[in-house]
Design a protein around this motif. Structure first.
Motif, PDB file in Angstrom:
ATOM      1  N   GLY A  13       0.876  -1.242  -0.212  1.00 44.43           N
ATOM      2  CA  GLY A  13       0.104   0.007  -0.003  1.00 44.43           C
ATOM      3  C   GLY A  13       0.692   1.205   0.155  1.00 44.43           C
ATOM      4  O   GLY A  13       0.208   2.306  -0.082  1.00 44.43           O
ATOM      5  N   CYS A  14       2.179   1.240   0.197  1.00 42.13           N
ATOM      6  CA  CYS A  14       3.170   2.301   0.145  1.00 42.13           C
ATOM      7  C   CYS A  14       3.498   2.650  -1.561  1.00 42.13           C
ATOM      8  O   CYS A  14       4.030   1.607  -1.848  1.00 42.13           O
ATOM      9  CB  CYS A  14       4.221   1.970   0.877  1.00 42.13           C
ATOM     10  SG  CYS A  14       5.415   3.301   1.062  1.00 42.13           S
ATOM     11  N   THR A  15       3.465   3.818  -1.825  1.00 45.85           N
ATOM     12  CA  THR A  15       4.029   4.211  -2.946  1.00 45.85           C
ATOM     13  C   THR A  15       5.248   5.108  -2.931  1.00 45.85           C
ATOM     14  O   THR A  15       5.327   5.930  -2.155  1.00 45.85           O
ATOM     15  CB  THR A  15       3.106   5.223  -3.873  1.00 45.85           C
ATOM     16  OG1 THR A  15       1.579   4.645  -4.137  1.00 45.85           O
ATOM     17  CG2 THR A  15       3.570   5.523  -5.209  1.00 45.85           C
ATOM     18  N   ILE A  16       6.373   4.541  -3.577  1.00 46.24           N
ATOM     19  CA  ILE A  16       7.671   5.186  -3.480  1.00 46.24           C
ATOM     20  C   ILE A  16       8.050   6.026  -4.794  1.00 46.24           C
ATOM     21  O   ILE A  16       7.800   5.110  -5.873  1.00 46.24           O
ATOM     22  CB  ILE A  16       8.710   4.397  -3.108  1.00 46.24           C
ATOM     23  CG1 ILE A  16       8.529   3.826  -1.560  1.00 46.24           C
ATOM     24  CG2 ILE A  16       9.808   4.927  -3.170  1.00 46.24           C
ATOM     25  CD1 ILE A  16       9.358   2.768  -0.961  1.00 46.24           C
ATOM     26  N   LYS A  17       8.300   7.181  -4.622  1.00 49.09           N
ATOM     27  CA  LYS A  17       8.855   7.811  -5.976  1.00 49.09           C
ATOM     28  C   LYS A  17      10.220   8.235  -5.885  1.00 49.09           C
ATOM     29  O   LYS A  17      10.631   9.144  -4.888  1.00 49.09           O
ATOM     30  CB  LYS A  17       7.962   8.887  -6.441  1.00 49.09           C
ATOM     31  CG  LYS A  17       8.330   9.587  -7.554  1.00 49.09           C
ATOM     32  CD  LYS A  17       7.482  10.943  -7.910  1.00 49.09           C
ATOM     33  CE  LYS A  17       8.190  11.720  -9.090  1.00 49.09           C
ATOM     34  NZ  LYS A  17       7.187  12.842  -9.205  1.00 49.09           N
ATOM     35  N   VAL A  18      11.285   7.750  -6.534  1.00 50.01           N
ATOM     36  CA  VAL A  18      12.795   8.003  -6.525  1.00 50.01           C
ATOM     37  C   VAL A  18      12.939   8.941  -7.606  1.00 50.01           C
ATOM     38  O   VAL A  18      12.733   8.565  -8.741  1.00 50.01           O
ATOM     39  CB  VAL A  18      13.613   6.957  -6.139  1.00 50.01           C
ATOM     40  CG1 VAL A  18      14.938   7.248  -6.241  1.00 50.01           C
ATOM     41  CG2 VAL A  18      13.200   6.301  -5.176  1.00 50.01           C
ATOM     42  N   THR A  19      13.512  10.004  -7.588  1.00 51.20           N
ATOM     43  CA  THR A  19      13.898  11.095  -8.777  1.00 51.20           C
ATOM     44  C   THR A  19      15.295  11.226  -8.669  1.00 51.20           C
ATOM     45  O   THR A  19      15.910  11.442  -7.639  1.00 51.20           O
ATOM     46  CB  THR A  19      13.254  12.347  -8.484  1.00 51.20           C
ATOM     47  OG1 THR A  19      11.724  12.080  -8.211  1.00 51.20           O
ATOM     48  CG2 THR A  19      13.438  13.214  -9.784  1.00 51.20           C
ATOM     49  N   PHE A  63      20.489  10.852  -5.057  1.00 49.95           N
ATOM     50  CA  PHE A  63      19.109  11.186  -5.353  1.00 49.95           C
ATOM     51  C   PHE A  63      18.627  11.167  -4.034  1.00 49.95           C
ATOM     52  O   PHE A  63      18.918  11.314  -3.065  1.00 49.95           O
ATOM     53  CB  PHE A  63      18.756   9.830  -5.736  1.00 49.95           C
ATOM     54  CG  PHE A  63      18.625   8.358  -4.900  1.00 49.95           C
ATOM     55  CD1 PHE A  63      17.813   8.078  -4.006  1.00 49.95           C
ATOM     56  CD2 PHE A  63      19.767   7.533  -4.935  1.00 49.95           C
ATOM     57  CE1 PHE A  63      17.936   7.087  -3.361  1.00 49.95           C
ATOM     58  CE2 PHE A  63      20.014   6.426  -3.887  1.00 49.95           C
ATOM     59  CZ  PHE A  63      19.006   6.392  -3.137  1.00 49.95           C
ATOM     60  N   ARG A  64      17.147  11.610  -4.179  1.00 47.25           N
ATOM     61  CA  ARG A  64      16.452  11.544  -2.790  1.00 47.25           C
ATOM     62  C   ARG A  64      15.123  11.001  -2.974  1.00 47.25           C
ATOM     63  O   ARG A  64      14.597  10.926  -4.024  1.00 47.25           O
ATOM     64  CB  ARG A  64      16.333  13.308  -2.301  1.00 47.25           C
ATOM     65  CG  ARG A  64      15.419  14.087  -3.370  1.00 47.25           C
ATOM     66  CD  ARG A  64      15.522  15.504  -2.777  1.00 47.25           C
ATOM     67  NE  ARG A  64      14.793  16.202  -4.043  1.00 47.25           N
ATOM     68  CZ  ARG A  64      13.512  16.564  -3.701  1.00 47.25           C
ATOM     69  NH1 ARG A  64      12.877  16.655  -2.416  1.00 47.25           N
ATOM     70  NH2 ARG A  64      12.843  17.439  -4.742  1.00 47.25           N
ATOM     71  N   ILE A  65      14.605  10.666  -1.877  1.00 47.00           N
ATOM     72  CA  ILE A  65      13.200  10.065  -2.060  1.00 47.00           C
ATOM     73  C   ILE A  65      12.354  11.184  -1.784  1.00 47.00           C
ATOM     74  O   ILE A  65      12.275  11.990  -0.868  1.00 47.00           O
ATOM     75  CB  ILE A  65      12.990   8.742  -1.064  1.00 47.00           C
ATOM     76  CG1 ILE A  65      14.033   7.838  -0.968  1.00 47.00           C
ATOM     77  CG2 ILE A  65      11.562   8.406  -0.782  1.00 47.00           C
ATOM     78  CD1 ILE A  65      13.871   6.988  -0.058  1.00 47.00           C
ATOM     79  N   SER A  66      11.657  11.504  -2.973  1.00 46.47           N
ATOM     80  CA  SER A  66      10.775  12.841  -3.003  1.00 46.47           C
ATOM     81  C   SER A  66       9.339  12.542  -2.271  1.00 46.47           C
ATOM     82  O   SER A  66       8.836  13.415  -1.883  1.00 46.47           O
ATOM     83  CB  SER A  66      10.689  13.443  -4.127  1.00 46.47           C
ATOM     84  OG  SER A  66       9.986  12.379  -5.060  1.00 46.47           O
ATOM     85  N   THR A  67       8.955  11.467  -2.261  1.00 49.30           N
ATOM     86  CA  THR A  67       7.571  11.193  -1.943  1.00 49.30           C
ATOM     87  C   THR A  67       7.295   9.917  -1.203  1.00 49.30           C
ATOM     88  O   THR A  67       7.833   8.680  -1.819  1.00 49.30           O
ATOM     89  CB  THR A  67       6.451  11.098  -3.015  1.00 49.30           C
ATOM     90  OG1 THR A  67       6.520  12.509  -3.751  1.00 49.30           O
ATOM     91  CG2 THR A  67       5.067  10.986  -2.380  1.00 49.30           C
ATOM     92  N   ILE A  68       6.928   9.762  -0.129  1.00 49.62           N
ATOM     93  CA  ILE A  68       6.513   8.459   0.561  1.00 49.62           C
ATOM     94  C   ILE A  68       5.253   8.486   1.119  1.00 49.62           C
ATOM     95  O   ILE A  68       4.815   9.577   2.031  1.00 49.62           O
ATOM     96  CB  ILE A  68       7.421   7.875   1.837  1.00 49.62           C
ATOM     97  CG1 ILE A  68       8.842   7.817   1.264  1.00 49.62           C
ATOM     98  CG2 ILE A  68       6.930   6.621   2.719  1.00 49.62           C
ATOM     99  CD1 ILE A  68       9.903   7.566   2.553  1.00 49.62           C
ATOM    100  N   SER A  69       4.132   7.745   0.496  1.00 51.99           N
ATOM    101  CA  SER A  69       2.898   8.001   1.189  1.00 51.99           C
ATOM    102  C   SER A  69       2.444   6.568   1.210  1.00 51.99           C
ATOM    103  O   SER A  69       2.741   5.778   0.781  1.00 51.99           O
ATOM    104  CB  SER A  69       1.954   8.554   0.120  1.00 51.99           C
ATOM    105  OG  SER A  69       2.211   8.196  -1.093  1.00 51.99           O
TER     106      SER A  69
END
Length: 69
Positions: A13-19, A63-69
């Motif tokens: 259920g967790c969405t990770i976006k790495v930019t 890089f940084r993890i921009s969104t964790i939800s």
């Protein structure tokens, strides 16, 4: 590689976006640089012998993890 690991191990259920922010440009710090010399002095003080300088390299992707939800 880290992006793939994070995506594969994200909790259900967790969405990770790495930019990717930067690829990390290579550089060479001269051994006569004042900070390198200070580090060498500290090394010798702690270990009782002068450091041996070796020219090696590695490249890190930044890089940084921009969104964790």
């Amino acid at each position: 590689m880290i992006k793939k690991h994070l995506e594969e191990h994200a909790p259900k259920g967790c969405t990770i976006k790495v930019t990717l922010q930067d690829t990390g440009n290579p550089f060479l710090t001269p051994i006569d640089d004042p900070m390198i010399q200070k580090a060498a002095e500290a090394y010798e003080k702690v270990y009782g012998r002068a450091p041996v300088y070796k020219r090696e390299g590695v490249r890190f992707r930044l890089f940084r993890i921009s969104t964790i939800s």
